[in-house]
Design an enzyme around this catalytic site. Structure first.
Site, PDB file in Angstrom:
ATOM      1  N   ASP A 150       0.865  -1.184   0.000  1.00 32.97           N
ATOM      2  CA  ASP A 150       0.000   0.000   0.000  1.00 32.97           C
ATOM      3  C   ASP A 150       0.900   1.231   0.000  1.00 32.97           C
ATOM      4  O   ASP A 150       2.050   1.188   0.432  1.00 32.97           O
ATOM      5  CB  ASP A 150      -0.922   0.018   1.232  1.00 32.97           C
ATOM      6  CG  ASP A 150      -2.177   0.861   0.980  1.00 32.97           C
ATOM      7  OD1 ASP A 150      -3.270   0.268   0.904  1.00 32.97           O
ATOM      8  OD2 ASP A 150      -2.065   2.097   0.852  1.00 32.97           O
ATOM      9  N   ILE A 151       0.341   2.332  -0.462  1.00 29.88           N
ATOM     10  CA  ILE A 151       1.061   3.597  -0.421  1.00 29.88           C
ATOM     11  C   ILE A 151       1.082   4.124   1.023  1.00 29.88           C
ATOM     12  O   ILE A 151       1.966   4.869   1.421  1.00 29.88           O
ATOM     13  CB  ILE A 151       0.415   4.586  -1.417  1.00 29.88           C
ATOM     14  CG1 ILE A 151       1.362   5.685  -1.817  1.00 29.88           C
ATOM     15  CG2 ILE A 151      -0.911   5.102  -0.929  1.00 29.88           C
ATOM     16  CD1 ILE A 151       0.916   6.433  -3.076  1.00 29.88           C
ATOM     17  N   LEU A 171       2.290   2.122  -6.905  1.00 29.96           N
ATOM     18  CA  LEU A 171       2.444   1.229  -8.053  1.00 29.96           C
ATOM     19  C   LEU A 171       2.541   2.005  -9.358  1.00 29.96           C
ATOM     20  O   LEU A 171       2.664   1.409 -10.424  1.00 29.96           O
ATOM     21  CB  LEU A 171       1.251   0.282  -8.128  1.00 29.96           C
ATOM     22  CG  LEU A 171       1.230  -0.857  -7.121  1.00 29.96           C
ATOM     23  CD1 LEU A 171      -0.100  -1.576  -7.192  1.00 29.96           C
ATOM     24  CD2 LEU A 171       2.374  -1.831  -7.371  1.00 29.96           C
ATOM     25  N   GLY A 206      -5.856   1.890  -5.525  1.00 31.07           N
ATOM     26  CA  GLY A 206      -6.314   2.909  -6.464  1.00 31.07           C
ATOM     27  C   GLY A 206      -7.216   3.924  -5.799  1.00 31.07           C
ATOM     28  O   GLY A 206      -7.631   3.754  -4.651  1.00 31.07           O
ATOM     29  N   SER A 244     -15.687  -1.997 -10.460  1.00 28.33           N
ATOM     30  CA  SER A 244     -16.740  -1.314  -9.707  1.00 28.33           C
ATOM     31  C   SER A 244     -18.032  -1.284 -10.514  1.00 28.33           C
ATOM     32  O   SER A 244     -18.014  -1.335 -11.757  1.00 28.33           O
ATOM     33  CB  SER A 244     -16.290   0.110  -9.406  1.00 28.33           C
ATOM     34  OG  SER A 244     -17.382   0.898  -8.989  1.00 28.33           O
ATOM     35  N   ASN A 245     -19.124  -1.152  -9.800  1.00 29.89           N
ATOM     36  CA  ASN A 245     -20.427  -0.981 -10.470  1.00 29.89           C
ATOM     37  C   ASN A 245     -20.434   0.290 -11.323  1.00 29.89           C
ATOM     38  O   ASN A 245     -21.272   0.430 -12.205  1.00 29.89           O
ATOM     39  CB  ASN A 245     -21.555  -0.977  -9.443  1.00 29.89           C
ATOM     40  CG  ASN A 245     -21.608   0.276  -8.589  1.00 29.89           C
ATOM     41  OD1 ASN A 245     -22.277   1.240  -8.927  1.00 29.89           O
ATOM     42  ND2 ASN A 245     -20.883   0.303  -7.463  1.00 29.89           N
ATOM     43  N   TYR A 251     -13.976   7.913 -12.926  1.00 25.73           N
ATOM     44  CA  TYR A 251     -13.591   6.780 -12.083  1.00 25.73           C
ATOM     45  C   TYR A 251     -14.078   5.465 -12.706  1.00 25.73           C
ATOM     46  O   TYR A 251     -13.324   4.494 -12.819  1.00 25.73           O
ATOM     47  CB  TYR A 251     -14.178   6.996 -10.681  1.00 25.73           C
ATOM     48  CG  TYR A 251     -14.222   5.786  -9.805  1.00 25.73           C
ATOM     49  CD1 TYR A 251     -13.042   5.252  -9.273  1.00 25.73           C
ATOM     50  CD2 TYR A 251     -15.427   5.159  -9.478  1.00 25.73           C
ATOM     51  CE1 TYR A 251     -13.084   4.129  -8.452  1.00 25.73           C
ATOM     52  CE2 TYR A 251     -15.471   4.058  -8.663  1.00 25.73           C
ATOM     53  CZ  TYR A 251     -14.302   3.537  -8.146  1.00 25.73           C
ATOM     54  OH  TYR A 251     -14.340   2.431  -7.346  1.00 25.73           O
ATOM     55  N   ARG A 276     -30.503   2.741  -1.877  1.00 27.03           N
ATOM     56  CA  ARG A 276     -29.807   2.132  -3.028  1.00 27.03           C
ATOM     57  C   ARG A 276     -29.065   0.862  -2.639  1.00 27.03           C
ATOM     58  O   ARG A 276     -28.916  -0.069  -3.437  1.00 27.03           O
ATOM     59  CB  ARG A 276     -28.842   3.165  -3.616  1.00 27.03           C
ATOM     60  CG  ARG A 276     -27.924   2.628  -4.700  1.00 27.03           C
ATOM     61  CD  ARG A 276     -27.100   3.753  -5.331  1.00 27.03           C
ATOM     62  NE  ARG A 276     -26.146   3.216  -6.283  1.00 27.03           N
ATOM     63  CZ  ARG A 276     -24.895   2.909  -5.979  1.00 27.03           C
ATOM     64  NH1 ARG A 276     -24.425   3.102  -4.750  1.00 27.03           N
ATOM     65  NH2 ARG A 276     -24.086   2.424  -6.909  1.00 27.03           N
TER      66      ARG A 276
HETATM   67  C1  15L Z   1     -17.449   2.404  -5.516  1.00 29.42           C
HETATM   68  O1  15L Z   1     -16.869   1.991  -6.508  1.00 29.42           O
HETATM   69  C2  15L Z   1     -16.738   3.167  -4.464  1.00 29.42           C
HETATM   70  O2  15L Z   1     -15.395   2.763  -4.333  1.00 29.42           O
HETATM   71  C3  15L Z   1     -17.454   3.103  -3.127  1.00 29.42           C
HETATM   72  O3  15L Z   1     -16.890   4.053  -2.267  1.00 29.42           O
HETATM   73  C4  15L Z   1     -18.958   3.335  -3.287  1.00 29.42           C
HETATM   74  O4  15L Z   1     -19.200   4.625  -3.785  1.00 29.42           O
HETATM   75  C5  15L Z   1     -19.509   2.306  -4.241  1.00 29.42           C
HETATM   76  O5  15L Z   1     -18.823   2.318  -5.470  1.00 29.42           O
HETATM   77  C6  15L Z   1     -21.009   2.473  -4.488  1.00 29.42           C
HETATM   78  O6  15L Z   1     -21.417   2.590  -5.639  1.00 29.42           O
HETATM   79  O7  15L Z   1     -21.750   2.470  -3.512  1.00 29.42           O
END
Ligand code: 15L
Length: 279
Positions: free
Chosen positions: A44-45, A62, A83, A121-122, A146, A184
């Site tokens: 980790d940083i 990295l 990240g 990520s979503n 992002y 949500r």
């Molecule tokens: C993500 O990708 C984020 O890293 C996290 O902090 C949340 O925002 C999550 O998505 C989310 O959609 O709830």
């Protein structure tokens, strides 16, 4: 349970000091104690709290190619969680979310790493409407810079799984927190324990390139996670069991929630040229 399957002997966790990194590192320190793995490298940083026999702690970024190559050396698997984890300026996203994974994947090829698990990520698919149920074959539809970096990581993993021996396992993580705090989250929440279950699948299953959703047991949610189930993921938790207070009453049109409707930071159009999300 998938927890008992054989694991790669040497594992690198990047982003080990972060919210998810800490959970994975903790789990793998136990796996090391139990003899399921023989080497664990935590990178980790920021400083990483965990240590112990067989645990190697590395504090570095990295974004530098040399650091990425040193990190991957003699590892069998990488769990890449490092990240920037939310919307940001390019000057922060480019080194942390683009350069880092690009270098790490090259390093994985050169050092003979078998597989890379990637915390996607979503937000790589955040502009799909909440009324549409999608599965792992849904093409990217990013809701933010992002999210675009996460889609870059997924496509990088796909390319390298096709052209090199490195297997790729991309986890489109929903909302992985200690508690579900917003309406949500009834569709996007993943408990830490279920996240670990998914990581165990990524570390032990047989595949070349896969996309799965990081979500707990949500049968009728945004995401059809049958690909993860096929590979052995069995979520044991439901979002409603992790509600410990009043839920924020969120109402969104898009799966990525506020990421989809928030403007791009740092680039305000001149007066008269403002628009909403445009979808
Ligand atoms: C993500 O990708 C984020 O890293 C996290 O902090 C949340 O925002 C999550 O998505 C989310 O959609 O709830």
């Amino acid at each position: 349970m998938s927890e008992k399957k054989p694991l790669p002997r040497s594992i690198l966790v990047t982003g080990a000091a972060g919210r998810l990194g800490h959970q994975v590192s903790d789990h793998l320190v136990q796996a090391l104690r139990d003899g399921r793995i023989s080497r664990l490298r935590l990178l980790d940083i920021e400083p990483t709290a965990l240590s112990g026999p067989g645990v190697e702690v590395v504090q570095t970024s990295l974004a530098g190619r040399e650091a990425a190559f040193a990190a991957a050396e003699s590892m069998d698997a990488i769990v890449h969680l490092a990240g920037v984890s939310s919307e940001n300026e390019w000057e922060n996203l480019v080194p942390a979310n683009l350069a880092a994974i690009a270098h790490l994947y090259d390093a994985a090829v050169v050092h003979g790493v078998d597989r890379v698990l990637f915390a996607s990520s979503n937000h790589a698919i955040g502009f799909y409407p909440v009324t549409q149920r999608i599965d792992h074959t849904a093409p990217g539809l990013v809701d933010s810079r992002y999210g675009l970096t996460k889609l870059f990581g997924e496509e990088l993993a796909r390319l390298y799984a096709t052209k090199t021996p490195v297997r790729g396992f991309c986890m489109r993580i929903g909302s992985c927190f200690p508690a579900a705090t917003a309406a949500r989250h009834m569709y996007t929440y993943q408990s830490f324990a279920d996240f670990i279950r998914l990581v165990e699948v990524g570390l032990s299953a047989d595949y070349r390139f896969e996309i799965v959703y990081g979500v707990s047991d949500v049968p009728d949610g945004y995401w059809d996670n049958s690909n993860a189930f096929r590979l052995g993921y069995q979520p044991a938790d439901k979002p409603e069991d992790f509600v410990f207070g009043e839920l924020e009453p969120t109402q969104y049109d898009f799966q990525g929630g506020s990421f989809a409707t928030d403007p791009l930071p740092g680039v305000t159009p001149p007066p008269g040229r403002l628009r909403d999300s445009g979808r």
